[in-house]
Structure formats: C-alpha cells, structure tokens
Scaffold this motif. Structure first.
Motif, short mmCIF file in Angstrom:
data_model
loop_
_atom_site.label_atom_id
_atom_site.label_comp_id
_atom_site.label_asym_id
_atom_site.label_seq_id
_atom_site.Cartn_x
_atom_site.Cartn_y
_atom_site.Cartn_z
N GLN A 8 0.79 -1.23 0.00
CA GLN A 8 0.00 0.00 0.00
C GLN A 8 0.83 1.29 0.00
N LEU A 9 2.14 1.16 0.12
CA LEU A 9 2.98 2.36 0.12
C LEU A 9 2.82 3.12 -1.19
N PRO A 10 2.85 4.44 -1.12
CA PRO A 10 2.89 5.22 -2.37
C PRO A 10 4.13 4.80 -3.18
N GLU A 11 4.01 4.89 -4.48
CA GLU A 11 5.05 4.38 -5.37
C GLU A 11 6.45 4.89 -5.02
N GLU A 12 6.60 6.18 -4.80
CA GLU A 12 7.93 6.75 -4.51
C GLU A 12 8.52 6.19 -3.21
N LYS A 13 7.70 6.10 -2.17
CA LYS A 13 8.17 5.56 -0.89
C LYS A 13 8.50 4.08 -1.01
N CYS A 14 7.70 3.36 -1.75
CA CYS A 14 7.95 1.93 -1.94
C CYS A 14 9.25 1.72 -2.72
N SER A 15 9.45 2.52 -3.75
CA SER A 15 10.67 2.44 -4.54
C SER A 15 11.90 2.65 -3.66
N LYS A 16 11.84 3.64 -2.78
CA LYS A 16 12.94 3.92 -1.85
C LYS A 16 13.17 2.75 -0.90
N ALA A 17 12.10 2.21 -0.37
CA ALA A 17 12.21 1.08 0.56
C ALA A 17 12.83 -0.12 -0.12
N LEU A 18 12.41 -0.39 -1.34
CA LEU A 18 12.96 -1.52 -2.08
C LEU A 18 14.43 -1.29 -2.41
N PHE A 19 14.76 -0.06 -2.81
CA PHE A 19 16.15 0.28 -3.13
C PHE A 19 17.05 0.12 -1.90
N ASN A 20 16.52 0.41 -0.71
CA ASN A 20 17.30 0.22 0.52
C ASN A 20 17.60 -1.25 0.78
N CYS A 21 16.74 -2.13 0.28
CA CYS A 21 16.97 -3.57 0.45
C CYS A 21 18.02 -4.09 -0.52
N CYS A 22 17.97 -3.61 -1.75
CA CYS A 22 18.91 -4.02 -2.79
C CYS A 22 19.13 -2.81 -3.68
N SER A 23 20.30 -2.24 -3.61
CA SER A 23 20.59 -0.97 -4.25
C SER A 23 20.80 -1.06 -5.76
N SER A 24 19.91 -1.77 -6.41
CA SER A 24 19.89 -1.82 -7.86
C SER A 24 18.61 -1.12 -8.32
N THR A 25 18.76 -0.07 -9.09
CA THR A 25 17.61 0.65 -9.60
C THR A 25 16.71 -0.27 -10.42
N ALA A 26 17.32 -1.09 -11.28
CA ALA A 26 16.54 -2.01 -12.13
C ALA A 26 15.77 -3.00 -11.27
N TRP A 27 16.42 -3.57 -10.25
CA TRP A 27 15.77 -4.55 -9.36
C TRP A 27 14.59 -3.90 -8.64
N ALA A 28 14.83 -2.72 -8.06
CA ALA A 28 13.78 -2.02 -7.31
C ALA A 28 12.60 -1.68 -8.23
N ASP A 29 12.89 -1.22 -9.46
CA ASP A 29 11.82 -0.88 -10.40
C ASP A 29 10.98 -2.11 -10.75
N LYS A 30 11.64 -3.24 -10.99
CA LYS A 30 10.91 -4.47 -11.33
C LYS A 30 10.11 -4.99 -10.14
N MET A 31 10.66 -4.87 -8.94
CA MET A 31 9.92 -5.27 -7.75
C MET A 31 8.69 -4.38 -7.57
N LEU A 32 8.86 -3.10 -7.79
CA LEU A 32 7.76 -2.15 -7.66
C LEU A 32 6.61 -2.53 -8.61
N LYS A 33 6.97 -2.90 -9.83
CA LYS A 33 5.96 -3.27 -10.83
C LYS A 33 5.28 -4.59 -10.50
N GLY A 34 5.90 -5.38 -9.62
CA GLY A 34 5.36 -6.68 -9.24
C GLY A 34 4.31 -6.61 -8.15
N ARG A 35 4.11 -5.43 -7.59
CA ARG A 35 3.10 -5.29 -6.54
C ARG A 35 1.71 -5.38 -7.12
N PRO A 36 0.75 -5.76 -6.34
CA PRO A 36 0.84 -6.21 -4.95
C PRO A 36 1.29 -7.68 -4.88
N PHE A 37 2.00 -7.98 -3.83
CA PHE A 37 2.43 -9.35 -3.58
C PHE A 37 1.38 -10.05 -2.74
#
Length: 148
Positions: A8-37
C-alpha cells in the motif's frame, strides 16, 4: 514493515524502501511493478528471481552502495538508510585493533583499485581478522574471477 504496508505504500516511498533492500535501480523498479504481492513467499521468490537476473551493471550499482568492511566512520554518513543493518552485520569490527582496521581499510582500497568495486562478504558473526584474511585472499585472484 508488513506485506500489506509494502503493497500500500505510495510508489515513490515503496521504490525507496525496495532500493534500501537491494541498491539496484533495475531490481527495485521491477519489484515495484510486481506489486501487490499475495504472500511473503511470493515476495521473496520474486526478489530472489530478479536478483539472480541482475546484469553486471546492476551488480556494480549494488556494490557501490554497500559499505566497505570495517568502514564504520562512513557507514553512518554515506549509508544512513541502511547503516543499522550494515552496522549489525559488521559488528565484528567493533572490538578490532587499530592495526587490523587500518589493514582492512588498506586492503579494501587495493581491492577496489584492482577490481573496480567494493569487496562484499557476509560479515555477520565474523571477526575483523576473518574479514581481513578473506579480503587478502581475494586480492590474489585475477579480475576475471570476480566479474564473470
């Protein structure tokens, strides 16, 4: 953070949270597009799948955002978003002598100069001496053993 909160996180906040887990922009973008889990298992499966399919460029980006072993001074400044995680992982350096920390710093610099990226090691539960020994051992490798 719960799975529901992540979904439910807004896209920008979710992108930041994902990037903090794995600092790959491509990985974070693809994970973001995979929501909702639908489940934690689905989230983990997707994260691992995408991580295994990172390109060399993605890996270098991840490594550039990872603190050097023993670099506790810059850990808090440069990696503020993940310093607690890295600090816990690198707890073995807390009681290390100045000599070991100095050698670790020098070996890190040599490694980056030789291979072009930060040395990465799962440091949880490892002593600074172990980290140094491991790093010095890797310095003996050829570049192609690290970049293929």
């Amino acid at each position: 953070m719960t799975l529901e909160e992540l979904n439910q996180l807004p896209e920008e906040k979710c992108s930041k949270a994902l990037f903090n887990c794995c600092s790959s922009t491509a990985w974070a973008d693809k994970m973001l597009k995979g929501r909702p889990f639908g489940s934690k298992a689905e989230l983990e499966e997707q994260a691992v799948h995408l991580f295994r399919n990172c390109t060399k460029k993605d890996w270098i980006e991840v490594f550039a955002h990872h603190p050097r072993l023993g670099d506790r001074k810059n850990l808090e400044k440069k990696f503020a978003a993940t310093s607690q995680w890295a600090g816990e992982e690198q707890a073995g350096t807390a009681g290390a002598s100045e000599s070991i920390l100095s050698q670790l710093e020098q070996a890190n610099l040599e490694y980056e100069k030789k291979f072009g990226f930060t040395y990465i090691l799962c440091a949880t539960g490892r002593s600074a001496s172990f980290m140094l020994e491991s790093l010095q051992g890797r310095l003996k490798n050829r570049s192609e053993e690290h970049t293929s």
